[in-house]
Design a protein around this motif. Structure first.
Motif, short mmCIF file in Angstrom:
data_model
loop_
_atom_site.label_atom_id
_atom_site.label_comp_id
_atom_site.label_asym_id
_atom_site.label_seq_id
_atom_site.Cartn_x
_atom_site.Cartn_y
_atom_site.Cartn_z
N PRO A 1 0.84 -1.21 0.00
CA PRO A 1 0.00 0.00 0.00
C PRO A 1 0.87 1.26 0.00
N ARG A 2 0.30 2.35 -0.50
CA ARG A 2 1.06 3.60 -0.58
C ARG A 2 1.57 4.04 0.79
N LEU A 3 0.81 3.74 1.84
CA LEU A 3 1.24 4.12 3.17
C LEU A 3 2.60 3.52 3.52
N ALA A 4 2.85 2.30 3.05
CA ALA A 4 4.15 1.67 3.32
C ALA A 4 5.27 2.48 2.68
N GLY A 5 5.02 3.01 1.49
CA GLY A 5 6.01 3.86 0.84
C GLY A 5 6.25 5.14 1.61
N HIS A 6 5.17 5.74 2.13
CA HIS A 6 5.33 6.97 2.89
C HIS A 6 6.08 6.71 4.20
N LYS A 7 5.83 5.56 4.83
CA LYS A 7 6.56 5.23 6.06
C LYS A 7 8.05 5.09 5.79
N MET A 8 8.39 4.44 4.68
CA MET A 8 9.80 4.31 4.33
C MET A 8 10.39 5.66 3.92
N GLY A 9 9.53 6.53 3.38
CA GLY A 9 9.98 7.88 3.06
C GLY A 9 10.39 8.65 4.31
N SER B 1 0.96 22.56 -1.69
CA SER B 1 -0.39 23.09 -1.64
C SER B 1 -1.31 22.34 -2.60
N GLU B 2 -0.73 21.60 -3.55
CA GLU B 2 -1.52 20.80 -4.48
C GLU B 2 -1.82 19.39 -3.95
N ASN B 3 -1.13 18.99 -2.89
CA ASN B 3 -1.32 17.63 -2.38
C ASN B 3 -2.68 17.41 -1.73
N TRP B 4 -3.43 18.49 -1.49
CA TRP B 4 -4.79 18.34 -0.98
C TRP B 4 -5.67 17.61 -1.98
N ARG B 5 -5.25 17.56 -3.23
CA ARG B 5 -6.05 16.87 -4.26
C ARG B 5 -5.96 15.35 -4.13
N ARG B 6 -5.07 14.87 -3.31
CA ARG B 6 -4.94 13.43 -3.14
C ARG B 6 -6.13 12.89 -2.32
N PRO B 7 -6.35 11.58 -2.36
CA PRO B 7 -7.47 11.01 -1.59
C PRO B 7 -7.38 11.41 -0.12
N GLY C 1 -4.69 12.05 5.25
CA GLY C 1 -4.73 11.73 6.67
C GLY C 1 -3.53 10.91 7.10
N ASP C 2 -3.14 9.96 6.27
CA ASP C 2 -1.96 9.14 6.58
C ASP C 2 -0.70 10.02 6.64
N LEU C 3 -0.57 10.94 5.70
CA LEU C 3 0.60 11.82 5.67
C LEU C 3 0.64 12.71 6.91
N MET C 4 -0.51 13.21 7.32
CA MET C 4 -0.56 14.04 8.53
C MET C 4 -0.19 13.21 9.76
N GLY C 5 -0.65 11.96 9.80
CA GLY C 5 -0.30 11.09 10.92
C GLY C 5 1.19 10.83 10.98
N LEU C 6 1.81 10.62 9.84
CA LEU C 6 3.25 10.39 9.80
C LEU C 6 4.02 11.64 10.22
N LEU C 7 3.51 12.80 9.81
CA LEU C 7 4.15 14.05 10.21
C LEU C 7 4.12 14.20 11.73
N ARG C 8 2.96 13.95 12.33
CA ARG C 8 2.86 14.07 13.79
C ARG C 8 3.77 13.06 14.48
N HIS C 9 3.82 11.84 13.95
CA HIS C 9 4.68 10.82 14.55
C HIS C 9 6.15 11.21 14.46
N PHE C 10 6.56 11.77 13.31
CA PHE C 10 7.95 12.19 13.14
C PHE C 10 8.32 13.25 14.17
N ILE C 11 7.45 14.24 14.33
CA ILE C 11 7.75 15.30 15.29
C ILE C 11 7.87 14.74 16.70
#
Length: 244
Positions: A36-44, A70-76, A81-91
């Motif tokens: 899943p794409r989330l796995a790619g974002h986690k490795m990112g 600012s264009e990434n809001w167009r994503r599903p 939500g997954d990206l925001m979760g990863l951002l919070r986890h990273f911080i």
């Protein structure tokens, strides 16, 4: 001067002060592995850790990472939500390291559009690293270069209208001084991963005289070694800034 000292001096002379990276390829990395794409974002995110540590070790003054445009809001909605979760986890997980390593965290872009808890985490992280004196880690969140330039133009137009400055005083320095990067070192090297060759509305003004490097490596596979290769490629470039 010994040979090793000479090599070190040359390396220092060709080291970029400010490197920016368009981190591209998380989705393709996952697709190649039937994940899943989330796995790619986690490795990112793991790649972010590796590269930021490597940049500090090399002595790079400022590293700017394009994390959410600012264009990434167009994503599903689920992926955002997954990206925001990863951002919070990273911080939450990496802030202590940034503090102890004397890193100054900065965010450019309209991050206040994010959820209240995310904004609070970002503000706290910047406050806790604000007095540090070491390298800068700049994260571009909800960032778009055209919007940034438009805001600068609007502010200069307002000042001219209100008699605070002459129209003739509007020059490149005036524009640059109103950008979110105004107090950063000039951008020396801009890297984009994954083989794509475009800037995608990232640091358009700041990249005017930056060296551009497009690499095929997908972002999750980018690491200290590939960063070193990019820095070496930068060192082989001849930068003339319009001269001979």
């Amino acid at each position: 001067m010994a040979a090793s000292d000479t090599a070190h001096a040359v390396a220092a002379a060709t080291l970029p002060r400010h490197v920016a990276i368009i981190m591209d390829g998380n989705g393709r990395w996952a697709k190649k592995r039937h994940l899943p794409r989330l796995a790619g974002h986690k490795m990112g995110v793991e790649a972010v850790r590796k590269v930021t540590r490597a940049a500090r070790a090399m002595g790079i003054e400022a590293l700017t990472l394009y994390a959410f445009s600012s264009e990434n809001w167009r994503r599903p909605e689920e992926e955002v939500g997954d990206l925001m979760g990863l951002l919070r986890h990273f911080i939450k997980s990496d802030l202590a390291e940034l503090v102890s390593e004397n890193v100054r965290l900065r965010v450019i872009g309209d991050y206040r559009r994010f959820s209240t808890d995310t904004v609070a985490l970002i503000d706290d992280a910047m406050a806790r690293t604000g007095s540090n004196t070491g390298p800068l880690l700049v994260i571009a969140l909800n960032y778009g270069s055209q919007a940034e330039l438009a805001r600068a133009a609007q502010e200069l137009a307002r000042r001219a209208r209100d008699g605070e400055m002459a129209v003739e005083a509007i020059d490149a320095d005036a524009i640059d001084g109103l950008l979110e990067t105004h107090d950063l070192p000039p951008l020396d090297l801009l890297i984009r991963t994954s083989g794509e060759q475009r800037l995608s509305n990232f640091l358009l003004w700041q990249a005017a005289y930056a060296e551009l490097l497009f690499v095929d490596t997908l972002w999750p596979d980018f690491n200290a070694e590939t960063l070193a290769e990019a820095i070496a490629a930068f060192g082989r470039r001849q930068r003339r800034f319009g001269g001979l």
